[in-house]
Design a protein around this motif. Structure first.
Motif, PDB file in Angstrom:
ATOM      1  N   ASP A 242       0.801  -1.219   0.000  1.00  0.00           N
ATOM      2  CA  ASP A 242       0.000   0.000   0.000  1.00  0.00           C
ATOM      3  C   ASP A 242       0.839   1.276   0.000  1.00  0.00           C
ATOM      4  O   ASP A 242       0.301   2.365   0.189  1.00  0.00           O
ATOM      5  CB  ASP A 242      -0.939   0.014   1.204  1.00  0.00           C
ATOM      6  N   ARG A 243       2.140   1.157  -0.230  1.00  0.00           N
ATOM      7  CA  ARG A 243       3.007   2.332  -0.191  1.00  0.00           C
ATOM      8  C   ARG A 243       4.300   2.060  -0.948  1.00  0.00           C
ATOM      9  O   ARG A 243       4.554   0.935  -1.377  1.00  0.00           O
ATOM     10  CB  ARG A 243       3.322   2.713   1.258  1.00  0.00           C
ATOM     11  N   TYR A 244       5.100   3.091  -1.124  1.00  0.00           N
ATOM     12  CA  TYR A 244       6.406   2.920  -1.760  1.00  0.00           C
ATOM     13  C   TYR A 244       7.388   3.926  -1.183  1.00  0.00           C
ATOM     14  O   TYR A 244       6.996   4.909  -0.529  1.00  0.00           O
ATOM     15  CB  TYR A 244       6.313   3.062  -3.284  1.00  0.00           C
ATOM     16  N   VAL A 245       8.669   3.669  -1.413  1.00  0.00           N
ATOM     17  CA  VAL A 245       9.718   4.601  -1.010  1.00  0.00           C
ATOM     18  C   VAL A 245      10.612   4.864  -2.225  1.00  0.00           C
ATOM     19  O   VAL A 245      10.725   4.032  -3.129  1.00  0.00           O
ATOM     20  CB  VAL A 245      10.564   4.067   0.165  1.00  0.00           C
ATOM     21  N   VAL A 246      11.221   6.038  -2.221  1.00  0.00           N
ATOM     22  CA  VAL A 246      12.075   6.460  -3.332  1.00  0.00           C
ATOM     23  C   VAL A 246      13.486   6.681  -2.805  1.00  0.00           C
ATOM     24  O   VAL A 246      13.685   7.188  -1.699  1.00  0.00           O
ATOM     25  CB  VAL A 246      11.548   7.761  -3.967  1.00  0.00           C
ATOM     26  N   ASP A 247      14.471   6.303  -3.607  1.00  0.00           N
ATOM     27  CA  ASP A 247      15.870   6.494  -3.233  1.00  0.00           C
ATOM     28  C   ASP A 247      16.652   6.919  -4.476  1.00  0.00           C
ATOM     29  O   ASP A 247      16.204   6.747  -5.607  1.00  0.00           O
ATOM     30  CB  ASP A 247      16.442   5.195  -2.661  1.00  0.00           C
ATOM     31  N   ASP A 248      17.801   7.500  -4.231  1.00  0.00           N
ATOM     32  CA  ASP A 248      18.746   7.848  -5.286  1.00  0.00           C
ATOM     33  C   ASP A 248      18.159   8.831  -6.300  1.00  0.00           C
ATOM     34  O   ASP A 248      18.240   8.632  -7.510  1.00  0.00           O
ATOM     35  CB  ASP A 248      19.230   6.579  -5.999  1.00  0.00           C
ATOM     36  N   LEU A 249      17.574   9.917  -5.791  1.00  0.00           N
ATOM     37  CA  LEU A 249      17.084  10.996  -6.653  1.00  0.00           C
ATOM     38  C   LEU A 249      17.357  12.326  -5.977  1.00  0.00           C
ATOM     39  O   LEU A 249      16.932  12.551  -4.837  1.00  0.00           O
ATOM     40  CB  LEU A 249      15.587  10.860  -6.928  1.00  0.00           C
ATOM     41  N   TYR A 250      18.058  13.198  -6.664  1.00  0.00           N
ATOM     42  CA  TYR A 250      18.354  14.539  -6.151  1.00  0.00           C
ATOM     43  C   TYR A 250      18.148  15.538  -7.279  1.00  0.00           C
ATOM     44  O   TYR A 250      18.745  15.413  -8.344  1.00  0.00           O
ATOM     45  CB  TYR A 250      19.792  14.609  -5.639  1.00  0.00           C
ATOM     46  N   VAL A 251      17.268  16.496  -7.048  1.00  0.00           N
ATOM     47  CA  VAL A 251      16.998  17.537  -8.035  1.00  0.00           C
ATOM     48  C   VAL A 251      17.225  18.903  -7.368  1.00  0.00           C
ATOM     49  O   VAL A 251      16.407  19.333  -6.557  1.00  0.00           O
ATOM     50  CB  VAL A 251      15.560  17.449  -8.583  1.00  0.00           C
TER      51      VAL A 251
ATOM     52  N   PHE B 104      14.925  18.801  -4.158  1.00  0.00           N
ATOM     53  CA  PHE B 104      14.196  17.616  -3.743  1.00  0.00           C
ATOM     54  C   PHE B 104      15.193  16.483  -3.619  1.00  0.00           C
ATOM     55  O   PHE B 104      15.921  16.178  -4.580  1.00  0.00           O
ATOM     56  CB  PHE B 104      13.115  17.230  -4.752  1.00  0.00           C
ATOM     57  N   THR B 105      15.240  15.884  -2.446  1.00  0.00           N
ATOM     58  CA  THR B 105      16.131  14.752  -2.205  1.00  0.00           C
ATOM     59  C   THR B 105      15.302  13.562  -1.754  1.00  0.00           C
ATOM     60  O   THR B 105      14.571  13.646  -0.767  1.00  0.00           O
ATOM     61  CB  THR B 105      17.176  15.079  -1.119  1.00  0.00           C
ATOM     62  N   ALA B 106      15.371  12.468  -2.501  1.00  0.00           N
ATOM     63  CA  ALA B 106      14.627  11.268  -2.131  1.00  0.00           C
ATOM     64  C   ALA B 106      15.094  10.760  -0.774  1.00  0.00           C
ATOM     65  O   ALA B 106      16.291  10.737  -0.475  1.00  0.00           O
ATOM     66  CB  ALA B 106      14.806  10.184  -3.187  1.00  0.00           C
ATOM     67  N   ASP B 107      14.133  10.360   0.035  1.00  0.00           N
ATOM     68  CA  ASP B 107      14.422   9.867   1.382  1.00  0.00           C
ATOM     69  C   ASP B 107      13.790   8.488   1.535  1.00  0.00           C
ATOM     70  O   ASP B 107      12.560   8.364   1.630  1.00  0.00           O
ATOM     71  CB  ASP B 107      13.854  10.834   2.419  1.00  0.00           C
ATOM     72  N   PRO B 108      14.577   7.426   1.559  1.00  0.00           N
ATOM     73  CA  PRO B 108      14.022   6.065   1.632  1.00  0.00           C
ATOM     74  C   PRO B 108      13.363   5.736   2.961  1.00  0.00           C
ATOM     75  O   PRO B 108      12.820   4.644   3.117  1.00  0.00           O
ATOM     76  CB  PRO B 108      15.240   5.176   1.385  1.00  0.00           C
ATOM     77  N   THR B 109      13.398   6.671   3.925  1.00  0.00           N
ATOM     78  CA  THR B 109      12.705   6.440   5.195  1.00  0.00           C
ATOM     79  C   THR B 109      11.288   7.022   5.178  1.00  0.00           C
ATOM     80  O   THR B 109      10.546   6.849   6.134  1.00  0.00           O
ATOM     81  CB  THR B 109      13.483   7.056   6.371  1.00  0.00           C
ATOM     82  N   ARG B 110      10.926   7.712   4.104  1.00  0.00           N
ATOM     83  CA  ARG B 110       9.599   8.327   4.014  1.00  0.00           C
ATOM     84  C   ARG B 110       8.724   7.522   3.056  1.00  0.00           C
ATOM     85  O   ARG B 110       9.076   7.326   1.903  1.00  0.00           O
ATOM     86  CB  ARG B 110       9.705   9.776   3.528  1.00  0.00           C
ATOM     87  N   PHE B 111       7.572   7.111   3.530  1.00  0.00           N
ATOM     88  CA  PHE B 111       6.659   6.311   2.731  1.00  0.00           C
ATOM     89  C   PHE B 111       5.641   7.202   2.029  1.00  0.00           C
ATOM     90  O   PHE B 111       5.154   8.175   2.596  1.00  0.00           O
ATOM     91  CB  PHE B 111       5.916   5.305   3.619  1.00  0.00           C
TER      92      PHE B 111
END
Length: 228
Positions: free
Chosen positions: A8-17, A201-208
């Motif tokens: 029911d959710r996802y996390v994003v990593d390795d993205l910096y804009v 914007f920096t992806a944070d894999p701890t945020r769902f």
């Protein structure tokens, strides 16, 4: 960019804009034969340029010939019929035209991490064409990162209501028209980011980020067909 999906959710990593407020973006949206990216076929591409504080008229729209019939309920929702598919360009032709319009711009989508990117990647693999490597921002993740207190699914309708965006006269579920709505949402988000002193914007894999919920019209019935 890496996206890890859960039920029911996802996390994003390795993205910096960086430099969010100065960029020329390309907003894009896809329509398809249904809402399941692992099994549906793309029917329409829509894209438009966007830069904060400017009015730009550069847009792109193209049908893409589906490899399966469009269910009646989906045709009614999107306004795209099986008759439209007869003269529509093949996916490879539509995708190459779309890619030429996009160029090397940062892409922006809504719920694209869950739908547009997976279905596009599958099509590129199926038709043996190279997927673009542009960075992609999703307004759902952008909103979730600055509003962790919000527990609802961040749908387009939610953001339209949250930001009080006027959509009168806009034909929803048309890929290009929906790009216009995403542009207004992005404008509100960039304003909020600016007010908070955020220029990146920096992806944070701890945020769902909560995944979209499948509408009833798309749910599979016990006999395996689409609901009527």
């Amino acid at each position: 960019m890496e996206i890890k999906f859960y039920p029911d959710r996802y996390v994003v990593d390795d993205l910096y804009v960086p430099e969010l407020h100065e960029r020329l973006y390309c907003i894009f949206d896809l329509e398809g034969t249904g809402i399941h990216p692992e099994q549906e076929s793309i029917t329409q591409f829509g894209a438009m340029d966007y830069k904060r504080g400017q009015t730009r008229n550069s847009t792109f729209s193209s049908f893409s010939r589906a490899s399966k019939p469009i269910p009646n309920a989906v045709a009614k929702l999107t306004g795209i019929s099986n008759e439209d598919m007869i003269t529509a360009p093949a996916f490879t032709e539509a995708f190459h035209a779309f890619s030429s319009f996009v160029g090397d711009k940062i892409l922006v989508t809504h719920a694209g991490y869950e739908y547009d990117l997976p279905i596009l990647k599958r099509h590129c693999e199926q038709f043996d064409v190279s997927m673009f490597t542009n960075k992609v921002l999703d307004t759902k993740a952008m909103f979730t990162y600055i509003h962790p207190e919000v527990r609802e699914v961040i749908s387009t309708d939610f953001l339209i209501q949250y930001y009080n965006i006027n959509t009168v006269g806009i034909r929803r579920h048309d890929a290009l028209a929906d790009c216009g709505i995403i542009a207004r949402i992005l404008g509100q988000l960039l304003q909020e980011y600016d007010e908070r002193g955020l220029d990146h914007f920096t992806a944070d894999p701890t945020r769902f980020v909560r995944r979209f919920e499948i509408p009833e019209m798309y749910k599979i019935t016990p006999n395996g067909g689409m609901p009527k």
